[in-house]
Design an enzyme around this catalytic site. Structure first.
Site, PDB file in Angstrom:
ATOM      1  N   ALA A 157       1.846  55.358  80.849  1.00 13.32           N
ATOM      2  CA  ALA A 157       1.635  56.320  79.551  1.00 13.32           C
ATOM      3  C   ALA A 157       2.840  56.171  78.632  1.00 13.32           C
ATOM      4  O   ALA A 157       4.061  56.031  79.409  1.00 13.32           O
ATOM      5  CB  ALA A 157       1.082  57.714  79.993  1.00 13.32           C
ATOM      6  N   GLY A 158       2.882  56.449  77.441  1.00 11.12           N
ATOM      7  CA  GLY A 158       4.016  56.524  76.661  1.00 11.12           C
ATOM      8  C   GLY A 158       3.862  56.418  75.308  1.00 11.12           C
ATOM      9  O   GLY A 158       2.965  56.904  74.882  1.00 11.12           O
ATOM     10  N   GLY A 214       2.641  47.872  70.723  1.00  9.00           N
ATOM     11  CA  GLY A 214       3.129  47.240  69.475  1.00  9.00           C
ATOM     12  C   GLY A 214       3.008  45.993  69.646  1.00  9.00           C
ATOM     13  O   GLY A 214       2.664  45.183  70.380  1.00  9.00           O
ATOM     14  N   CYS A 221       0.888  41.304  68.385  1.00  8.40           N
ATOM     15  CA  CYS A 221      -0.322  40.865  68.723  1.00  8.40           C
ATOM     16  C   CYS A 221      -1.405  41.734  69.011  1.00  8.40           C
ATOM     17  O   CYS A 221      -2.175  41.828  68.266  1.00  8.40           O
ATOM     18  CB  CYS A 221      -0.302  39.799  70.165  1.00  8.40           C
ATOM     19  SG  CYS A 221       0.466  38.216  69.889  1.00  8.40           S
ATOM     20  N   LYS A 232      -2.610  43.905  65.767  1.00  8.02           N
ATOM     21  CA  LYS A 232      -3.276  43.176  64.810  1.00  8.02           C
ATOM     22  C   LYS A 232      -4.549  42.458  65.436  1.00  8.02           C
ATOM     23  O   LYS A 232      -5.597  42.163  64.792  1.00  8.02           O
ATOM     24  CB  LYS A 232      -2.299  42.147  64.044  1.00  8.02           C
ATOM     25  CG  LYS A 232      -1.818  41.140  64.858  1.00  8.02           C
ATOM     26  CD  LYS A 232      -2.359  39.812  64.613  1.00  8.02           C
ATOM     27  CE  LYS A 232      -1.631  38.613  65.294  1.00  8.02           C
ATOM     28  NZ  LYS A 232      -2.341  37.529  65.640  1.00  8.02           N
TER      29      LYS A 232
HETATM   30  P1  NAD Z   1       5.471  33.876  64.411  1.00 11.64           P
HETATM   31  O1  NAD Z   1       5.275  34.452  63.101  1.00 11.64           O
HETATM   32  O2  NAD Z   1       6.694  33.957  65.305  1.00 11.64           O
HETATM   33  O3  NAD Z   1       5.525  32.278  64.159  1.00 11.64           O
HETATM   34  C1  NAD Z   1       4.583  31.574  63.131  1.00 11.64           C
HETATM   35  C2  NAD Z   1       5.411  30.387  62.682  1.00 11.64           C
HETATM   36  O4  NAD Z   1       4.580  29.508  61.868  1.00 11.64           O
HETATM   37  C3  NAD Z   1       6.486  30.783  61.754  1.00 11.64           C
HETATM   38  O5  NAD Z   1       7.772  30.334  62.148  1.00 11.64           O
HETATM   39  C4  NAD Z   1       6.262  30.228  60.435  1.00 11.64           C
HETATM   40  O6  NAD Z   1       7.061  29.639  59.415  1.00 11.64           O
HETATM   41  C5  NAD Z   1       5.194  28.850  60.811  1.00 11.64           C
HETATM   42  N1  NAD Z   1       4.212  28.399  59.777  1.00 11.64           N
HETATM   43  C6  NAD Z   1       3.658  29.232  58.950  1.00 11.64           C
HETATM   44  N2  NAD Z   1       2.851  28.306  58.067  1.00 11.64           N
HETATM   45  C7  NAD Z   1       2.962  27.041  58.542  1.00 11.64           C
HETATM   46  C8  NAD Z   1       2.645  25.985  58.055  1.00 11.64           C
HETATM   47  N3  NAD Z   1       1.674  25.653  57.106  1.00 11.64           N
HETATM   48  N4  NAD Z   1       3.025  24.768  58.914  1.00 11.64           N
HETATM   49  C9  NAD Z   1       4.113  25.053  59.931  1.00 11.64           C
HETATM   50  N5  NAD Z   1       4.600  26.073  60.177  1.00 11.64           N
HETATM   51  C10 NAD Z   1       4.121  27.163  59.659  1.00 11.64           C
HETATM   52  O7  NAD Z   1       4.329  33.995  65.140  1.00 11.64           O
HETATM   53  P2  NAD Z   1       4.026  33.846  66.730  1.00 11.64           P
HETATM   54  O8  NAD Z   1       4.096  35.068  67.357  1.00 11.64           O
HETATM   55  O9  NAD Z   1       4.557  32.744  67.205  1.00 11.64           O
HETATM   56  O10 NAD Z   1       2.354  33.874  66.850  1.00 11.64           O
HETATM   57  C11 NAD Z   1       1.748  32.644  66.338  1.00 11.64           C
HETATM   58  C12 NAD Z   1       0.324  32.698  66.749  1.00 11.64           C
HETATM   59  O11 NAD Z   1       0.372  32.836  68.170  1.00 11.64           O
HETATM   60  C13 NAD Z   1      -0.377  33.958  66.159  1.00 11.64           C
HETATM   61  O12 NAD Z   1      -1.823  33.611  66.106  1.00 11.64           O
HETATM   62  C14 NAD Z   1      -0.363  34.770  67.362  1.00 11.64           C
HETATM   63  O13 NAD Z   1      -1.537  35.804  67.381  1.00 11.64           O
HETATM   64  C15 NAD Z   1      -0.762  33.767  68.518  1.00 11.64           C
HETATM   65  N6  NAD Z   1       0.060  34.444  69.980  1.00 11.64           N
HETATM   66  C16 NAD Z   1       1.242  34.995  69.932  1.00 11.64           C
HETATM   67  C17 NAD Z   1       1.903  35.330  71.037  1.00 11.64           C
HETATM   68  C18 NAD Z   1       3.296  35.858  71.071  1.00 11.64           C
HETATM   69  O14 NAD Z   1       3.544  36.574  72.305  1.00 11.64           O
HETATM   70  N7  NAD Z   1       3.833  35.671  70.054  1.00 11.64           N
HETATM   71  C19 NAD Z   1       1.278  35.138  71.991  1.00 11.64           C
HETATM   72  C20 NAD Z   1      -0.082  34.668  72.047  1.00 11.64           C
HETATM   73  C21 NAD Z   1      -0.789  34.187  71.142  1.00 11.64           C
END
Ligand code: NAD
Length: 436
Positions: A254-255, A259, A262, A265
């Site tokens: 709990a806390g 955020g 992921c 949203k």
């Molecule tokens: P992020 O914002 O760090 O990275 C997204 C990257 O995509 C950015 O660097 C952006 O410049 C690039 N980008 C955007 N449009 C582009 C295009 N047309 N061509 C090439 N590059 C492009 O986001 P993230 O945290 O890496 O998340 C990416 C996806 O992975 C999301 O759908 C997220 O929900 C999913 N995801 C993230 C995590 C996590 O821990 N960060 C874990 C599991 C799933």
């Protein structure tokens, strides 16, 4: 194997470097020139333990390169798509423009037999639509959701706890699934569960996992709310119910709540998609999960206000933590920064510190004061708010040492990570979340 990784953010940069580390030849592609410049020099554009070494080794080996040109994807056998899918500006649904654009840019460079592997978290139904766009090239689309945890992303990518691939019916799908076994050969060889599903199941696995984790956190935070009006201690309650193996203690902290880029949203996008499918009521509880989560931020702020006698106006508050969780510099939808911003809005002089996230935090909220040194943040503070459970705060904060720095003796433990007895013994007014 030759592969491209499109989108080099928290997911893609780690994925590209990890794939090179297990022997593949990888080109990472991103539209952000600054990110690509940094990555090309072996510099991680964000803090993720172990990433820098992996990048340097990959580049030195010649197996890892980065580019801003989609044309450089040509010649790869597998094309991973890891671009962002943020919450839409005016609603709860996911914004799929980046995924759509990445696919549009990739289409001219696909060859028959290539595999496009979607990793971004997308609403169920997205893969089927993209597959229709990709089909004329002769390439096959699969969906390979990512379960990495920021802070442990390198390990989670190289050695995941399960692999899921959603494939189309028929021979192409089976061939693509086999190709993915080859891609992830070290994990497959050690017996990591490898689940082959249809598109919809693969897409849903990811959002269902995040919905479950968010629900577990909000469940214990709901118990914290009840504990607060009954005098119970939610940390003892969590320990006691966590001993039941059907429940388990993990994710029952709990806390101030969850955020990051992921969970918030993803549960909102899931709600929005379920509404579109006419099944909004099936996940209506996620609205409550979200609401409980956001109430905890208010609660932490209220505890500071109460601790300071009803007003924070003109008071100095040291906020320990800005990242949404430790071992990361990610401040997207960070409860820590949200609390700091709210306190600033109430007229407090807020001094924020964090071992890694200050630069990102300052860019997003320049109105707050930031210091890199923890003790400087504490000096002269009327109250201390701990909101990210870095070891620097959780383990290494000695109440006697802090007493020598601060003016006040009010500590709010937004992560229930401090030893309340030790703080009280040192003369502090200790306020936890869901604790007497
Ligand atoms: P992020 O914002 O760090 O990275 C997204 C990257 O995509 C950015 O660097 C952006 O410049 C690039 N980008 C955007 N449009 C582009 C295009 N047309 N061509 C090439 N590059 C492009 O986001 P993230 O945290 O890496 O998340 C990416 C996806 O992975 C999301 O759908 C997220 O929900 C999913 N995801 C993230 C995590 C996590 O821990 N960060 C874990 C599991 C799933």
């Amino acid at each position: 194997m030759r592969m491209s990784v499109i989108g080099c953010g928290y997911l893609g940069a780690v994925h590209a470097a990890a794939m090179a580390s297990i022997g593949h030849e990888v080109i990472g592609i991103d539209v952000d020139g600054r990110k690509i410049d940094a990555l090309s020099k072996g510099e991680a554009p964000f803090f993720e333990p172990g990433l820098k070494d992996l990048l340097r080794d990959g580049i030195a080996s010649g197996r890892l390169r980065f580019s801003t040109e989609s044309a450089d994807a040509e010649g790869s056998t597998v094309h991973f798509i890891g671009v962002g899918t943020p919450q839409q500006a005016g609603g709860y649904a996911a914004d799929l423009t980046y995924v759509d654009k990445a696919v549009t840019d990739l289409l001219p460079h696909l060859r028959p037999g290539d595999v496009v592997a979607g990793k971004s978290t997308v609403p169920v139904g997205t893969a089927a639509q993209l597959a229709a766009r990709i089909a004329p090239t002769g390439a096959t689309l699969i969906w390979n959701p990512e379960f990495l945890r920021e802070g442990w992303a390198v390990q989670d990518t190289i050695d995941p706890d399960r692999l899921v691939v959603g494939v189309p019916d028929g021979e192409d799908g089976q061939r693509a699934a086999q190709l993915m076994r080859d891609v992830f050969y070290p994990a497959v060889a050690k017996g990591t569960p490898f689940l082959v599903t249809d598109y919809a199941t693969a897409e849903l696995v990811k959002v269902a996992a995040n919905a479950f984790l968010a629900t577990k956190i909000s469940f214990i935070n709901a118990m914290a709310e009840i504990a607060e009006v009954t005098g119970a201690d939610v940390t003892q309650l969590a320990d006691a119910i966590g001993h039941d193996v059907r429940i388990g203690r993990r994710f029952l902290g709990a806390g101030i709540g969850f955020g990051g880029g992921c969970l918030p949203k993803d549960i909102r996008a899931f709600s929005a998609r379920a509404e579109e499918l006419g099944k909004g009521e099936s996940v209506a509880f996620l609205r409550e999960v979200d609401a409980i989560n956001l109430r905890r931020r208010e609660r932490a702020v209220q505890l500071v206000v109460d601790g300071l006698g009803g007003s924070v106006h003109g008071k100095r508050v040291a906020v320990l933590g800005a990242a949404f969780k430790p071992h990361s510099d990610d401040i997207r939808d960070s409860p820590a920064l949200d609390a700091a911003v709210r306190l600033h809005g109430l007229g407090a002089a807020v001094i924020v510190t964090d071992p890694q996230a200050i630069e990102n935090a300052r860019r997003a909220h320049p109105q707050l004061t930031y210091v890199t040194d923890r003790d400087s943040a504490l000096r002269g503070a009327d109250a201390v708010l701990v909101v990210t459970e870095w070891d620097e705060y959780r383990r290494e904060l000695d109440p006697a040492h802090v007493s020598a720095l601060t003016d006040g003796r009010v500590v709010i433990d937004g992560r229930n990570c401090l030893d309340s007895a030790a703080w009280r013994a040192a003369g502090w007014h200790y306020y936890g979340m869901g604790r007497p």
